[in-house]
Write a protein that holds these residues in place. Structure first.
Motif, PDB file in Angstrom:
ATOM      1  N   THR B  18       0.843  -1.204   0.000  1.00 51.93           N
ATOM      2  CA  THR B  18       0.000   0.000   0.000  1.00 51.93           C
ATOM      3  C   THR B  18       0.877   1.252   0.000  1.00 51.93           C
ATOM      4  OG1 THR B  18      -1.706  -1.198   1.216  1.00 51.93           O
ATOM      5  CG2 THR B  18      -1.853   1.187   1.254  1.00 51.93           C
ATOM      6  N   LEU B  19       1.872   1.236   0.860  1.00 49.79           N
ATOM      7  CA  LEU B  19       2.774   2.390   0.951  1.00 49.79           C
ATOM      8  C   LEU B  19       3.494   2.628  -0.374  1.00 49.79           C
ATOM      9  CD1 LEU B  19       4.235   4.563   2.537  1.00 49.79           C
ATOM     10  CD2 LEU B  19       5.723   2.825   3.518  1.00 49.79           C
ATOM     11  N   ARG B  20       4.051   1.573  -0.938  1.00 54.82           N
ATOM     12  CA  ARG B  20       4.846   1.735  -2.156  1.00 54.82           C
ATOM     13  C   ARG B  20       3.998   2.176  -3.347  1.00 54.82           C
ATOM     14  NH1 ARG B  20       6.521  -2.497  -4.316  1.00 54.82           N
ATOM     15  NH2 ARG B  20       5.851  -4.044  -2.781  1.00 54.82           N
ATOM     16  N   LEU B  21       2.858   1.512  -3.517  1.00 57.30           N
ATOM     17  CA  LEU B  21       2.094   1.749  -4.743  1.00 57.30           C
ATOM     18  C   LEU B  21       1.255   3.034  -4.716  1.00 57.30           C
ATOM     19  CD1 LEU B  21       1.007  -1.901  -5.615  1.00 57.30           C
ATOM     20  CD2 LEU B  21       2.919  -0.586  -6.537  1.00 57.30           C
ATOM     21  N   ILE B  26      -0.131  10.040  -3.858  1.00 61.48           N
ATOM     22  CA  ILE B  26      -0.235  10.869  -2.648  1.00 61.48           C
ATOM     23  C   ILE B  26       0.591  12.155  -2.813  1.00 61.48           C
ATOM     24  CG2 ILE B  26       0.755  10.930  -0.305  1.00 61.48           C
ATOM     25  CD1 ILE B  26      -2.068   9.931  -0.218  1.00 61.48           C
ATOM     26  N   GLU B  27       1.758  12.043  -3.426  1.00 62.29           N
ATOM     27  CA  GLU B  27       2.591  13.239  -3.656  1.00 62.29           C
ATOM     28  C   GLU B  27       1.847  14.250  -4.535  1.00 62.29           C
ATOM     29  OE1 GLU B  27       5.289  13.975  -2.147  1.00 62.29           O
ATOM     30  OE2 GLU B  27       6.359  12.138  -1.588  1.00 62.29           O
ATOM     31  N   LYS B  28       1.115  13.721  -5.522  1.00 60.02           N
ATOM     32  CA  LYS B  28       0.308  14.603  -6.387  1.00 60.02           C
ATOM     33  C   LYS B  28      -0.788  15.310  -5.580  1.00 60.02           C
ATOM     34  CE  LYS B  28       0.320  12.564 -10.987  1.00 60.02           C
ATOM     35  NZ  LYS B  28      -0.435  11.638 -11.840  1.00 60.02           N
ATOM     36  N   LEU B  29      -1.489  14.511  -4.743  1.00 62.98           N
ATOM     37  CA  LEU B  29      -2.555  15.085  -3.919  1.00 62.98           C
ATOM     38  C   LEU B  29      -1.984  16.158  -2.990  1.00 62.98           C
ATOM     39  CD1 LEU B  29      -5.578  14.928  -3.058  1.00 62.98           C
ATOM     40  CD2 LEU B  29      -4.879  13.326  -1.277  1.00 62.98           C
ATOM     41  N   LYS B  30      -0.792  15.908  -2.498  1.00 63.72           N
ATOM     42  CA  LYS B  30      -0.140  16.854  -1.586  1.00 63.72           C
ATOM     43  C   LYS B  30      -0.005  18.220  -2.264  1.00 63.72           C
ATOM     44  CE  LYS B  30       4.177  17.292   1.047  1.00 63.72           C
ATOM     45  NZ  LYS B  30       4.155  16.978   2.476  1.00 63.72           N
ATOM     46  N   LYS B  31       0.391  18.206  -3.535  1.00 64.88           N
ATOM     47  CA  LYS B  31       0.553  19.484  -4.248  1.00 64.88           C
ATOM     48  C   LYS B  31      -0.792  20.199  -4.394  1.00 64.88           C
ATOM     49  CE  LYS B  31       4.802  18.421  -6.552  1.00 64.88           C
ATOM     50  NZ  LYS B  31       5.171  17.325  -7.451  1.00 64.88           N
ATOM     51  N   TYR B 163       0.164  13.048   5.682  1.00 65.00           N
ATOM     52  CA  TYR B 163       1.380  13.543   5.008  1.00 65.00           C
ATOM     53  C   TYR B 163       0.990  14.495   3.881  1.00 65.00           C
ATOM     54  CZ  TYR B 163       5.308  13.271   1.725  1.00 65.00           C
ATOM     55  OH  TYR B 163       6.316  13.581   0.850  1.00 65.00           O
ATOM     56  N   ALA B 164      -0.002  14.103   3.091  1.00 70.62           N
ATOM     57  CA  ALA B 164      -0.448  14.957   1.980  1.00 70.62           C
ATOM     58  C   ALA B 164      -1.021  16.278   2.485  1.00 70.62           C
ATOM     59  CB  ALA B 164      -1.487  14.220   1.132  1.00 70.62           C
ATOM     60  N   LEU B 165      -1.529  16.275   3.715  1.00 74.04           N
ATOM     61  CA  LEU B 165      -2.111  17.496   4.281  1.00 74.04           C
ATOM     62  C   LEU B 165      -1.078  18.315   5.055  1.00 74.04           C
ATOM     63  CD1 LEU B 165      -5.508  15.940   5.298  1.00 74.04           C
ATOM     64  CD2 LEU B 165      -5.312  18.025   3.945  1.00 74.04           C
ATOM     65  N   GLY B 166       0.192  17.919   4.934  1.00 77.02           N
ATOM     66  CA  GLY B 166       1.246  18.737   5.512  1.00 77.02           C
ATOM     67  C   GLY B 166       1.740  18.298   6.878  1.00 77.02           C
ATOM     68  N   ALA B 167       1.277  17.135   7.385  1.00 73.27           N
ATOM     69  CA  ALA B 167       1.774  16.642   8.673  1.00 73.27           C
ATOM     70  C   ALA B 167       3.268  16.374   8.575  1.00 73.27           C
ATOM     71  CB  ALA B 167       1.041  15.357   9.056  1.00 73.27           C
ATOM     72  N   LYS B 168       3.974  16.587   9.678  1.00 78.23           N
ATOM     73  CA  LYS B 168       5.429  16.362   9.674  1.00 78.23           C
ATOM     74  C   LYS B 168       5.753  14.881   9.886  1.00 78.23           C
ATOM     75  CE  LYS B 168       6.837  21.010  10.986  1.00 78.23           C
ATOM     76  NZ  LYS B 168       5.685  21.664  11.665  1.00 78.23           N
TER      77      LYS B 168
END
Lengths: 354, 354
Positions: B18-21, B26-31, B163-168
């Motif tokens: 789940t993490l890898r795929l 998720i990085e896209k959603l973060k932006k 993480y996508a919402l900016g959590a450290k």
């Protein structure tokens, strides 16, 4: 007579007094909120007051469309999370006004710029000092550890808060609530008699939904703290997602069965429970003829027609009259079991947690 | 071996996958979210997924400061309330993606202008089609009615959402989670042996707080649906506000006891329970020496040091490794009682409610 029973009987007077004495300040709050309506409401409470908050959550979302969140106090008190609270109305509910974590949530929120409302019985309490707008539940001091009149008083205050937030609830309608409470109290002798049958009940489940979901928690809490019954609580929908597997022959299940949008799912769950040969008891009123058609040994009928007229949800005013037979049931069952409902083991009236 | 046990054992692989795929999307959603952060998050789910949502509520509020509300689906599906959903992110979580009410909440929200995220196992499901952004729990099909690997997979997705919402939270830290799950699985023979002692348990209570509060609900649900134990669930704070009155000699209480801010209250409640001569069992790990100092018959020790370093909360990564011994316990106890945990009576895998 136990203090708990005495205080249950005081509810019509307390409800009437709360409505009359708080109305003027609610009208003032209404003006303030109309000028600048909140975009989010955060409700903070513990114990019975938290059950009232659950009612507030449904009531406010249904009647005002403003999203409501039930605060998880530890997020502020232990984890120290920082919130913006922009356009947020924070409402703290506490009988004593001395619930440490609830007060801390309110204080942090006020410092961060939220508007704050307190609902308490105690005008001299910390909560009353901390909140920008404080409203009083006029129930008189509650002496039994098991809260009853403060719960229904808090529900009344939440109707008034919904009104202040623009809900289409008329004050005239609220004026009928004390009378409905009075009618529910007429069930006392019947419930005293019924309680005997449950003397050896060790566990059970309370089920309900929507505006009566809070009553599910409150009835279960009364059964736990005054009768030491391991009483689970579920929304009708969640109950089907797993916990129903527990149910076997003669397993006791209590259901809140108001008229209106939740009735079809309550009916469905009850039919499923009958197939499983569970032992069911429904609390309903004269405006739900389908529920009244059930085997009368499985029905507690509040002697009033409680359904509200559309566009209001039919079950809007059922929570206060419906919790009263549940309170009476817990008080009677405690007596039946030889327990003192006013002094549950291990508990004290004010609980301080962080 | 039961399917439930098989699926419990698959968790390290499912978590890793789940993490890898899902990471790239998720990085896209973060932006997208960084450009326009939500002011409110609404989580919608039922059953085990709703327990994952409860974890999400704590995680997201603690690590991002954005208020989170757990949706009460009936407010939309039955009462038809109208919300504005301005600046709101709505997240629906469903293993099958076919939970009728959860999907309806998402659909209404999307129509009303909310951004929407779906978390499901099934790429072809209704939920996957409805959500603007869909993320997949890569756990493979879950065959046991009792959900296990989808719960921990959903928790992993919620860390990624934080993480996508900016959590450290660093992705490197999340990469350690599958190994911690692996270590927790080493407890299997010990827990199988311990379960025998609880063969005649009919009811009990699960207690925990903060980030492990969701685990309280999930452990209790597993005990209810696979072992037919009437298992109550409380936060440590709420437990003191009434329900503790139920506790008598040998009353079974299970506690999640992570290191960090919740430990003092967990310790306090455990001491109170010992005075009441309750039967306690704590789930903890090697980074909470005070919990480990207790009578070892009352402790399940996850063989790993799980405490996160400040400024992260110490208990941040405990929920996944802590639920695994609880899952193993429920699977073992079901076998001990002669029950089939894969096919609880009355239940089916997909539950549709409105």
């Amino acid at each position: 007579m136990s203090k708990m029973r005495e205080e249950i009987l005081q509810q019509p007077v307390a409800l009437d007094k709360t409505l009359r004495l708080e109305l003027r300040r609610i009208e003032k709050l209404k003006k303030i909120l109309q000028a600048n309506p909140p975009q989010l409401i955060l409700l903070a409470a513990r114990g019975t007051s938290d059950n009232a908050a659950t009612f507030g959550r449904y009531l406010l979302e249904i009647t005002t469309g403003i999203p409501v969140s039930l605060a998880a106090p530890s997020i502020f008190t232990l984890y120290g999370a920082k919130f913006s609270f922009k356009q947020t109305l924070v409402v703290a509910i506490s009988q004593s006004g001395e619930s440490t974590d609830t007060n801390l949530v309110l204080q942090r929120a006020r410092e961060a710029g939220a508007r704050t409302v307190g609902i308490t019985n105690e005008p001299q309490s910390t909560l009353a000092q901390l909140a920008e707008h404080c409203f009083l539940v006029r129930a008189g001091r509650e002496q039994s550890v098991a809260a009853t009149k403060t719960y229904t008083g808090q529900l009344m205050m939440l109707y008034l808060l919904a009104y202040a937030l623009g809900a289409k609830i008329q004050i005239e309608q609220l004026r009928r609530v004390p009378e409905w409470a009075e009618r529910a109290l007429k069930l006392e002798p019947e419930i005293r008699e019924r309680a005997g049958r449950y003397c050896f009940m060790r566990h059970g489940v309370v089920v309900g939904r929507g505006l009566n979901y809070a009553n599910v928690y409150e009835f279960a809490l009364k059964l736990m703290e005054t009768c030491y019954v391991v009483a689970e609580r579920f929304s009708s929908a969640d109950f089907l997602h797993g916990p129903i597997a527990m149910v076997e022959t003669a397993f006791p299940v209590f259901l809140f069965a108001p008229p209106g949008v939740t009735w079809p799912s309550t009916k469905e769950i009850r039919e499923k429970l009958l197939q499983l040969r569970a032992d069911t008891l429904m609390i309903t009123d004269q405006s739900n003829p389908e529920a009244l058609a059930a085997d009368r040994r499985q029905v507690i009928e509040v002697p009033a027609k409680l359904a509200a007229r559309a566009p209001l949800p039919a079950d809007l005013f059922t929570p206060i009259p419906y919790i009263i037979p549940a309170q009476l049931f817990a008080a009677s069952l405690a007596e039946e079991k030889g327990l003192n409902p006013d002094q549950p083991r291990t508990l004290s009236k004010v609980t301080r947690t962080l």
